[in-house]
Motif scaffolding. Structure first.
Motif, short mmCIF file in Angstrom:
data_model
loop_
_atom_site.label_atom_id
_atom_site.label_comp_id
_atom_site.label_asym_id
_atom_site.label_seq_id
_atom_site.Cartn_x
_atom_site.Cartn_y
_atom_site.Cartn_z
N UNK A 141 0.87 -1.18 0.00
CA UNK A 141 0.00 0.00 0.00
C UNK A 141 0.90 1.23 0.00
N UNK A 142 1.00 1.92 -1.14
CA UNK A 142 1.93 3.04 -1.26
C UNK A 142 1.39 4.26 -0.52
N UNK A 143 2.25 4.86 0.29
CA UNK A 143 1.93 6.11 0.97
C UNK A 143 2.40 7.28 0.11
N UNK A 144 2.33 8.48 0.64
CA UNK A 144 2.76 9.67 -0.12
C UNK A 144 4.18 9.44 -0.64
N UNK A 145 4.42 9.58 -1.95
CA UNK A 145 5.77 9.29 -2.47
C UNK A 145 6.86 10.17 -1.87
N UNK A 146 6.51 11.34 -1.39
CA UNK A 146 7.53 12.19 -0.75
C UNK A 146 8.05 11.57 0.54
N UNK A 147 7.28 10.64 1.12
CA UNK A 147 7.72 9.96 2.33
C UNK A 147 8.59 8.75 2.02
N UNK A 148 8.59 8.32 0.75
CA UNK A 148 9.31 7.11 0.30
C UNK A 148 8.85 5.85 1.04
N UNK A 149 7.65 5.87 1.61
CA UNK A 149 7.21 4.79 2.49
C UNK A 149 6.01 4.06 1.92
N UNK A 150 5.86 2.81 2.32
CA UNK A 150 4.72 2.00 1.93
C UNK A 150 4.45 0.98 3.04
N UNK A 151 3.17 0.76 3.29
CA UNK A 151 2.73 -0.26 4.24
C UNK A 151 2.49 -1.54 3.46
N UNK A 152 2.90 -2.68 3.98
CA UNK A 152 2.73 -3.93 3.26
C UNK A 152 2.32 -5.03 4.21
N UNK A 153 1.63 -6.04 3.65
CA UNK A 153 1.48 -7.29 4.39
C UNK A 153 1.95 -8.44 3.53
N UNK A 154 2.47 -9.44 4.22
CA UNK A 154 3.08 -10.61 3.59
C UNK A 154 2.47 -11.83 4.24
N UNK A 155 1.82 -12.69 3.45
CA UNK A 155 1.24 -13.94 3.95
C UNK A 155 2.20 -15.10 3.66
N UNK A 156 2.36 -15.96 4.64
CA UNK A 156 3.37 -17.01 4.56
C UNK A 156 2.89 -18.22 5.35
N UNK A 157 3.13 -19.42 4.81
CA UNK A 157 2.76 -20.65 5.51
C UNK A 157 4.01 -21.40 5.95
N UNK A 158 4.05 -21.75 7.23
CA UNK A 158 5.16 -22.54 7.76
C UNK A 158 4.65 -23.95 8.07
N UNK A 159 5.29 -24.96 7.47
CA UNK A 159 4.86 -26.34 7.69
C UNK A 159 6.00 -27.23 8.18
N UNK A 160 7.18 -26.66 8.44
CA UNK A 160 8.31 -27.46 8.93
C UNK A 160 8.15 -27.71 10.42
N UNK A 161 8.08 -28.97 10.84
CA UNK A 161 7.89 -29.27 12.26
C UNK A 161 9.00 -28.63 13.11
N UNK A 162 8.58 -28.00 14.21
CA UNK A 162 9.54 -27.43 15.16
C UNK A 162 9.98 -26.02 14.88
N UNK A 163 9.69 -25.47 13.70
CA UNK A 163 10.10 -24.10 13.39
C UNK A 163 9.17 -23.14 14.13
N UNK A 164 9.76 -22.24 14.94
CA UNK A 164 8.96 -21.36 15.79
C UNK A 164 9.15 -19.88 15.50
#
Length: 431
Positions: free
Chosen positions: A259-282
């Protein structure tokens, strides 16, 4: 009279009152992240086993309904909750029963596998299931002489077709990855980057008895053959990757929205979805890209809606915390660590990670133009322009849409492993 006027004003502000109240208007079923695997059974049988992964996303729903395609006979082998790996209760219902129990848009002529979810879909979360079934459909899977043909219109965006043992692929009409599985069967998979269904046609024939059997085992590099560098594309040069392995692009389950914010701020909010299926990874480690700065991290376990513990570490603090990022951290190295209860054998965890990034080198304003220039390695990515800006340039082909609040969204679905160089420009609609 005063009461009637008051209710009329309230109804104008709350349109659902015109429909007989919130309870009377059932919310529609919604879903995401569909992936289908078709395993072709014995030639001439018309049978193919289907493993269908899907995510129910409508908050509060206690059931998920999977439509049974007309014209096929089916057998349901079971349904599994992907977070716990445990079986779920299910039954087959008609369209009227589906409408009455949570699927208001079900076709009255249709039949549905009704899955009882382990828990109602949490607010801000989701419920992931895998449906295991076999279809018998001679219109979709048949023989032509000594060949077998799988010919089916596929509306799901991510799919794989697995040939029977001992068959070679001789034709596929849509750009697809091809690989040998551990049991020697050949898998054909594709990511549909367009908006319409794909009429997918796969042709195969028996391998001759003299053929070398297919194998997934890595090959030994011949003596004297130079080691291939890890870079892809033109930078790789003329050295073959003899023992090269790669992931199935269609099955990769990571996705990210910027989600791009004002370009003068050079900033953007993002979300990243990820699935972890390796046993024991915390933990999940997000090493911040050089030239960027991360702030305001949040993380959630989508399977429950639970908020997770997050740490941001830099330099020597990474080593002191016992975090391995694959190489010794430098003083400016920054990593965001998300902690969660590790999955057990057969379990998985679906995470959503929110962050704000500041990246003056790749997101900026030049004159009147917003410029975004960033490489995406994942197969599914999206950019949402700031409110009030309109799109003028996208180097990589994108699906363009408008969000509910009037912003322009670009979706980049990439079926090639080299990734996307997303170069985007935009201008304001008004000063």
């Amino acid at each position: 009279m005063a009461l009637a006027i008051g209710l009329g004003l309230l109804a104008a502000e709350c349109p659902w009152l015109h429909r007989g109240g919130a309870a009377a208007q059932e919310a529609p079923q919604t879903q995401a992240d569909d992936y289908t695997r078709y395993e072709l059974q014995a030639p001439g049988s018309g049978a193919f086993r289907i493993f269908y992964d899907v995510t129910a996303t409508a908050p509060g729903k206690a059931y998920y309904f999977n439509s049974i395609r007309a014209g096929a006979e089916e057998e349901v082998h079971g349904v599994m909750d992907l977070m716990t790996g445990l079986p779920l209760a299910w039954d087959v219902v008609d369209g009227e029963e589906a409408r009455a129990t949570g699927h208001p848009r079900a076709s009255l002529e249709g039949r549905y596998i009704r899955v009882a979810l382990a828990n109602p879909v949490p607010e801000g979360g989701e419920a992931r299931v895998r449906i295991d079934k076999t279809y018998w459909d001679h219109e979709s899977y048949f023989e032509e002489g000594d060949e077998i043909v799988f010919d089916r219109s596929l509306g799901i965006k991510r799919n794989a077709v697995v040939l029977p043992p001992g068959y070679e692929l001789i034709g596929v009409n849509h750009p697809s990855q091809v690989v040998v599985e551990d049991d020697g069967r050949i898998r054909v998979s594709f990511l549909n980057t367009g908006a319409a269904s794909v009429p997918f046609r796969v042709r195969a024939r028996p391998l001759p008895a003299s053929a070398t059997p297919p194998t997934s085992a890595p090959q030994q590099t011949p003596p004297g053959h130079p080691e291939a560098p890890p870079a892809r594309g033109r930078a790789r040069g003329a050295v073959a990757r003899v023992d090269h392995t790669f992931s199935q692009r269609a099955f990769q389950d990571r996705e990210i929205v910027y989600y791009l914010l004002d370009p003068d701020s050079h900033s953007f909010r993002l979300y990243h979805d990820y699935t972890e299926s390796r046993p024991g990874v915390d933990r999940y480690l997000n090493v911040v890209r050089a030239g960027s700065k991360a702030s305001d991290p949040e993380a959630y376990l989508l399977d429950t809606g639970e908020r997770l513990e997050v740490e941001t570490l830099k330099g020597e603090a990474i080593t002191q915390r016992g975090i391995d990022i694959g190489s010794p951290p430098e003083s400016e190295t920054e990593v965001v660590v998300i902690w969660f209860d590790p999955p057990g054998e057969g379990e998985s965890r679906r995470l959503r990670i929110w962050e704000t990034y500041t990246d003056p080198g790749r997101y900026l304003r030049v004159g009147d133009e917003l410029i975004w220039d960033r490489h995406f390695g994942r197969p599914r990515n999206a950019i949402v322009l700031p409110l009030g800006w309109y799109l003028t340039t996208s180097e990589f082909p994108a699906i363009v849409s408008e969000t509910d609040d009037g912003r322009i969204r670009l979706d980049f679905w990439d079926d090639e492993p080299d990734g996307v160089d997303a170069f985007v420009k935009a201008l304001r609609r008004s000063p």
